[in-house]
Scaffold this motif. Structure first.
Motif, PDB file in Angstrom:
ATOM      1  N   VAL A 159       0.862  -1.181   0.000  1.00 48.23           N
ATOM      2  CA  VAL A 159       0.000   0.000   0.000  1.00 48.23           C
ATOM      3  C   VAL A 159       0.900   1.234   0.000  1.00 48.23           C
ATOM      4  N   ARG A 160       0.696   2.123  -0.943  1.00 47.44           N
ATOM      5  CA  ARG A 160       1.498   3.344  -1.024  1.00 47.44           C
ATOM      6  C   ARG A 160       0.899   4.458  -0.172  1.00 47.44           C
ATOM      7  N   ARG A 161      -0.418   4.572  -0.223  1.00 44.86           N
ATOM      8  CA  ARG A 161      -1.042   5.756   0.361  1.00 44.86           C
ATOM      9  C   ARG A 161      -2.539   5.462   0.478  1.00 44.86           C
ATOM     10  N   VAL A 162      -3.173   6.013   1.504  1.00 44.44           N
ATOM     11  CA  VAL A 162      -4.631   5.933   1.573  1.00 44.44           C
ATOM     12  C   VAL A 162      -5.190   7.340   1.747  1.00 44.44           C
ATOM     13  N   GLU A 163      -6.333   7.581   1.177  1.00 49.73           N
ATOM     14  CA  GLU A 163      -6.950   8.900   1.338  1.00 49.73           C
ATOM     15  C   GLU A 163      -8.459   8.813   1.182  1.00 49.73           C
ATOM     16  N   TRP A 164      -9.102   9.835   1.719  1.00 56.34           N
ATOM     17  CA  TRP A 164     -10.553   9.943   1.567  1.00 56.34           C
ATOM     18  C   TRP A 164     -10.844  10.952   0.468  1.00 56.34           C
ATOM     19  N   VAL A 165     -11.783  10.627  -0.402  1.00 56.10           N
ATOM     20  CA  VAL A 165     -12.111  11.501  -1.517  1.00 56.10           C
ATOM     21  C   VAL A 165     -13.614  11.759  -1.502  1.00 56.10           C
ATOM     22  N   SER A 166     -13.967  13.041  -1.630  1.00 60.25           N
ATOM     23  CA  SER A 166     -15.391  13.382  -1.574  1.00 60.25           C
ATOM     24  C   SER A 166     -16.068  13.030  -2.892  1.00 60.25           C
ATOM     25  N   GLY A 167     -17.383  13.134  -2.902  1.00 58.97           N
ATOM     26  CA  GLY A 167     -18.161  12.887  -4.112  1.00 58.97           C
ATOM     27  C   GLY A 167     -17.740  13.805  -5.247  1.00 58.97           C
ATOM     28  N   GLN A 168     -17.192  14.986  -4.886  1.00 60.45           N
ATOM     29  CA  GLN A 168     -16.764  15.943  -5.910  1.00 60.45           C
ATOM     30  C   GLN A 168     -15.322  15.673  -6.348  1.00 60.45           C
ATOM     31  N   GLY A 169     -14.710  14.631  -5.842  1.00 54.80           N
ATOM     32  CA  GLY A 169     -13.372  14.273  -6.270  1.00 54.80           C
ATOM     33  C   GLY A 169     -12.262  14.961  -5.497  1.00 54.80           C
ATOM     34  N   GLU A 170     -12.585  15.675  -4.399  1.00 50.47           N
ATOM     35  CA  GLU A 170     -11.538  16.334  -3.622  1.00 50.47           C
ATOM     36  C   GLU A 170     -11.094  15.429  -2.475  1.00 50.47           C
ATOM     37  N   ALA A 230     -16.282  13.807   6.289  1.00 49.73           N
ATOM     38  CA  ALA A 230     -17.391  13.606   5.376  1.00 49.73           C
ATOM     39  C   ALA A 230     -18.662  14.058   6.075  1.00 49.73           C
ATOM     40  N   PHE A 231     -19.724  14.196   5.305  1.00 51.29           N
ATOM     41  CA  PHE A 231     -20.982  14.623   5.898  1.00 51.29           C
ATOM     42  C   PHE A 231     -21.964  13.465   5.925  1.00 51.29           C
ATOM     43  N   ALA A 232     -22.689  13.409   7.020  1.00 53.34           N
ATOM     44  CA  ALA A 232     -23.703  12.370   7.126  1.00 53.34           C
ATOM     45  C   ALA A 232     -24.654  12.483   5.944  1.00 53.34           C
ATOM     46  N   LEU A 292     -15.336   8.312  -0.801  1.00 50.34           N
ATOM     47  CA  LEU A 292     -14.537   7.218  -1.371  1.00 50.34           C
ATOM     48  C   LEU A 292     -13.317   6.968  -0.509  1.00 50.34           C
ATOM     49  N   LEU A 293     -13.066   5.716  -0.188  1.00 50.37           N
ATOM     50  CA  LEU A 293     -11.807   5.347   0.441  1.00 50.37           C
ATOM     51  C   LEU A 293     -10.884   4.897  -0.703  1.00 50.37           C
ATOM     52  N   ARG A 294      -9.808   5.677  -0.915  1.00 52.79           N
ATOM     53  CA  ARG A 294      -8.915   5.382  -2.049  1.00 52.79           C
ATOM     54  C   ARG A 294      -7.616   4.796  -1.522  1.00 52.79           C
ATOM     55  N   ILE A 295      -7.298   3.597  -1.970  1.00 55.88           N
ATOM     56  CA  ILE A 295      -6.085   2.923  -1.512  1.00 55.88           C
ATOM     57  C   ILE A 295      -5.145   2.731  -2.705  1.00 55.88           C
ATOM     58  N   HIS A 296      -4.020   3.492  -2.684  1.00 55.86           N
ATOM     59  CA  HIS A 296      -3.027   3.379  -3.765  1.00 55.86           C
ATOM     60  C   HIS A 296      -2.101   2.220  -3.459  1.00 55.86           C
ATOM     61  N   GLY A 307      -1.645   1.147  -9.036  1.00 56.88           N
ATOM     62  CA  GLY A 307      -3.090   1.250  -9.211  1.00 56.88           C
ATOM     63  C   GLY A 307      -3.745   1.731  -7.944  1.00 56.88           C
ATOM     64  N   TYR A 308      -5.030   1.920  -7.953  1.00 56.49           N
ATOM     65  CA  TYR A 308      -5.727   2.219  -6.694  1.00 56.49           C
ATOM     66  C   TYR A 308      -7.121   1.627  -6.681  1.00 56.49           C
ATOM     67  N   PHE A 309      -7.537   1.292  -5.472  1.00 57.60           N
ATOM     68  CA  PHE A 309      -8.915   0.861  -5.262  1.00 57.60           C
ATOM     69  C   PHE A 309      -9.735   2.067  -4.821  1.00 57.60           C
ATOM     70  N   ASP A 310     -10.932   2.182  -5.349  1.00 57.69           N
ATOM     71  CA  ASP A 310     -11.887   3.165  -4.822  1.00 57.69           C
ATOM     72  C   ASP A 310     -13.027   2.394  -4.180  1.00 57.69           C
ATOM     73  N   ILE A 311     -13.189   2.579  -2.895  1.00 58.67           N
ATOM     74  CA  ILE A 311     -14.309   1.917  -2.222  1.00 58.67           C
ATOM     75  C   ILE A 311     -15.314   2.999  -1.874  1.00 58.67           C
ATOM     76  N   ARG A 312     -16.472   2.976  -2.508  1.00 63.92           N
ATOM     77  CA  ARG A 312     -17.448   4.037  -2.291  1.00 63.92           C
ATOM     78  C   ARG A 312     -18.372   3.656  -1.134  1.00 63.92           C
ATOM     79  N   LEU A 313     -18.348   4.482  -0.086  1.00 66.62           N
ATOM     80  CA  LEU A 313     -19.280   4.297   1.030  1.00 66.62           C
ATOM     81  C   LEU A 313     -20.434   5.262   0.774  1.00 66.62           C
ATOM     82  N   LYS A 314     -21.607   4.706   0.534  1.00 70.79           N
ATOM     83  CA  LYS A 314     -22.721   5.543   0.087  1.00 70.79           C
ATOM     84  C   LYS A 314     -23.583   6.018   1.243  1.00 70.79           C
TER      85      LYS A 314
END
Lengths: 407, 279
Positions: free
Chosen positions: A276-287, A292-294, A299-303, A346-353
């Motif tokens: 795993v290189r890096r993990v980050e949280w990404v909003s619906g707008q891609g930032e 996050a807001f209830a 997105l949980l992005r795992i590089h 590569g990276y995984f995007d896990i979308r928590l809806k």
């Protein structure tokens, strides 16, 4: 209307001493000064002293309810004790225009060896009721507490619930004009709580002014006409409960977000075919975001970097709360998602809806397996996220609700 | 609208007379509370002890007995007492116990109620006054036992014994005055209570409670200026003989006790707001 202010607090400050021994010594000095009629420098800090409250001013009109919010140690209880006259301010002043009843430390005057009946009289007297008023309120107190046949048993044989009910009952029956409440609405079973709320409601409708300290934003929002946010002893904001609570919660979320983990390993060990290189949280707008807001997606992005072609993989994810209890867990397999990893970056995007967490810190965990579970490829733990809540709702999760009345 | 104002050093601005009036009003307003606190201590104490109040009687008897033994062994001398010694000693020690029990209880009054003081705003003076109630009850019990003792020795006390309530008062006021001061001091320095328990026996010996006033020496000089001596000896003499040589000392000591009580109340009033945050 100005003369109808039941509570006037002007530039109120209070200092405490962090060292017990020195505190005693200062106590001796201050008392000596007071007796000698020499005013000390109460506005200056001495060694080991700190301001528990500083420059607090506000007013409270008759019949109004003020909520006080703030983190632990912000000075909420100190403020209540000053308003109650238990401790004296170091600067500024408090003016109280009515009889004060305090739901602070209810039951403090109870003696375990005395019976419920004896304790009612003693405690009512401590809370400022004379004989006539105690006798008048006696039946109501017993009735409200619902202790029935235990009235003549020593209170040390009471269950803790019964004890608190009796203590609370005495406290709310000493007809105050100003009521100070420190987080005691959580007493007894639901039936008793209901009775308490109704009693407080009755007092409010009779024009009693209330100051309510609570960590429950629901209570502040539900009962208060205005709110005051204390931060490190100072008034941060005062005004509409919604606005004040929002400011408080934003502060809470800004503090205390732990740093994201850097990735478990930047190099491939003998066991790790995927690093795993890096993990980050990404909003619906891609930032990239830290909170996050209830109700929104995140997105949980795992590089990662894979040393070789792995082929089909499965991913488990879990989310835990503050107490490391697992709030949620699932796996890609359960959702019939086919994932595969080839050599390279590569990276995984896990979308928590539509996040259902309400105003709390959570930790996400992700584990990647070969599809036959013969090898754990990586296990990334404790990825922090703050989910800011919906101030209309209390509790730890959010459920979308709707009301309908059919008659 | 009338406001109750809490401000630093507010009493400095109001002046001494306003302060005294405030204290007086507070005490008058809280009579019911004082009574309830006394009843609480009394009932709880009664429930707790196996021996109940026999303990109260046992302590003075033990002191008298040990003193009689010391006398027999020739270690101390009573001086010449015209009446049976146990009567003489019991009358004195009953009054002394008001002071000893009352002061020790009062010294603990604030520290024992620390939890309450930090959370509830109420009249803390009532706590101290209530402890004196305890000493008064003990005194009443001792009067009952003392009456039995008089019957046993077939000795008829003076009819002035009926003045006991008045004879008792100055000593009670002195105890209360010192009690207010010691209660405050004990919140700041916890050793005060230990020190007092230790000092009490010593004080009893130099006051002289169990033997007659010496006519010369260091002890005589100390006794001359010791209000405790007059407050114990005069009532004892009045009960036993119907007359006393210590009348002047008694009245002077009574005046001193009242003055001390006044001063200690003001001291307590000023200091009590400082202790709530430190308990």
């Amino acid at each position: 209307m100005a003369e109808e202010s039941l509570i006037k607090v002007e530039n109120l400050s209070k200092k405490f001493c962090a060292s017990l021994r020195r505190s005693m010594w200062y106590g001796v000095i201050d008392t000596g000064r007071a007796i000698a009629g020499v005013g000390g420098h109460s506005e200056r800090l001495r060694r080991d002293e700190f301001w528990a409250l500083q420059g607090v001013s506000f007013r409270l009109e008759r019949g109004q309810t003020l909520g006080i919010v703030g983190a632990n140690g912000a000075g909420k209880t100190t403020l209540l004790r000053l308003l109650n006259g238990i401790i004296m301010p170091d600067t500024g002043q408090v003016s109280i225009g009515g009889r004060v009843g305090a739901l602070i430390g209810v039951g403090a005057g109870f003696h375990p060896l005395l019976t419920g009946r004896e304790n009612i009289f003693v405690n009512a007297a401590i809370l400022g009721m004379d004989r006539r008023r105690t006798l008048k309120a006696f039946d109501a107190i017993v009735d409200f507490a619902g202790i029935g046949g235990f009235l003549d048993a020593p209170v040390r044989h009471y269950s803790s619930g019964m004890f608190m009910r009796l203590a609370f009952s005495v406290a709310v029956h000493c007809d105050p004009e100003i009521l100070l409440i420190d987080e005691v609405l959580a007493v007894g079973d639901t039936q008793f709580q209901e009775r308490c709320f109704n009693r407080l409601g009755l007092l409010r409708s009779q024009g009693v002014s209330t100051i309510l300290v609570s960590h429950s934003m629901m209570h502040i929002l539900g009962f208060c006409d205005s709110a005051l946010y204390l931060k490190r002893g100072m008034v941060q904001q005062i005004g509409e409960p919604e606005t004040v609570i929002r400011a408080y919660q934003d502060d809470v979320s800004a503090a205390g977000v732990p740093a994201l983990p850097a990735g478990n390993s930047s190099e491939h060990g003998p066991e790790t075919d995927v690093a795993v290189r890096r993990v980050e949280w990404v909003s619906g707008q891609g930032e990239v975001v830290e909170k996050a807001f209830a109700g929104s997606d995140v997105l949980l992005r795992i590089h990662y970097n894979a040393r070789q072609d792995i082929g089909p993989v499965e991913m488990d994810i879990a989310v835990s709360g503050a107490g490391s209890d697992v709030l949620f867990r699932t796996s890609s397999k359960s959702f019939h998602k086919d994932l595969a990893v080839r050599a390279g970056e590569g990276y995984f995007d896990i979308r928590l809806k539509a996040l259902a967490f309400n105003n709390q810190h959570v930790m996400a965990h992700a584990a990647l397996w070969r599809a036959d579970r013969s090898q754990l490829l990586f296990w990334q733990k404790d990825i922090p996220l703050f989910v800011s809540g919906d101030i209309r709702c209390g509790g730890r999760i959010i459920i979308d609700v709707d009301w309908k009345n059919i008659q | 609208m009338r406001y109750k104002v809490y401000a630093p050093q507010a009493f400095l601005k109001q002046g001494l007379f306003a302060l005294i009036a405030e204290i007086w009003n507070e005490l008058a307003r809280n009579r019911w509370l004082t009574w309830q606190l006394f009843k609480r201590d009394f009932v709880a104490g009664y429930k707790q002890y196996l021996l109940g109040f026999w303990w109260v009687v046992f302590v003075p008897f033990a002191s008298i007995l040990s003193f009689m033994l010391l006398n027999k062994a020739g270690i101390v001398s009573f001086g010449s007492v015209a009446i049976p010694y146990p009567l003489y000693a019991f009358a004195g020690i009953s009054f002394w116990q008001i002071f000893a029990t009352g002061l020790i209880n009062a010294t603990h009054a604030l520290v024992n109620a620390a939890g309450m003081i930090g959370k509830i705003n109420f009249c803390r003076k009532s706590l101290v006054i209530a402890t004196l109630g305890q000493a008064t009850v003990f005194f009443l019990i001792q009067i009952a036992v003392g009456t039995g003792l008089f019957f046993y020795y077939r000795y008829i006390p003076s009819e002035k014994a009926l003045l006991i309530p008045f004879l008792f008062l100055p000593l009670a006021l002195l105890t209360l005055g010192l009690g207010f001061i010691c209660a405050i001091l004990n919140t700041m320095v916890r050793e005060i209570a230990n020190l007092l328990s230790f000092l009490m026996t010593f004080l009893m010996l130099i006051t002289p409670v169990l033997y007659q006033r010496p006519s010369s020496g260091v002890l005589a000089a100390i006794t001359r200026y010791n209000p405790l001596y007059y407050l114990v000896a005069f009532p004892r003499d009045m009960i036993l003989y119907g007359q006393s040589a210590e009348g002047a000392g008694f009245w002077a000591s009574s005046a001193f006790s009242i003055a001390l009580l006044g001063v200690s109340l003001v001291f307590f009033h000023i200091a009590e707001s400082k202790i709530a945050e430190r308990l």
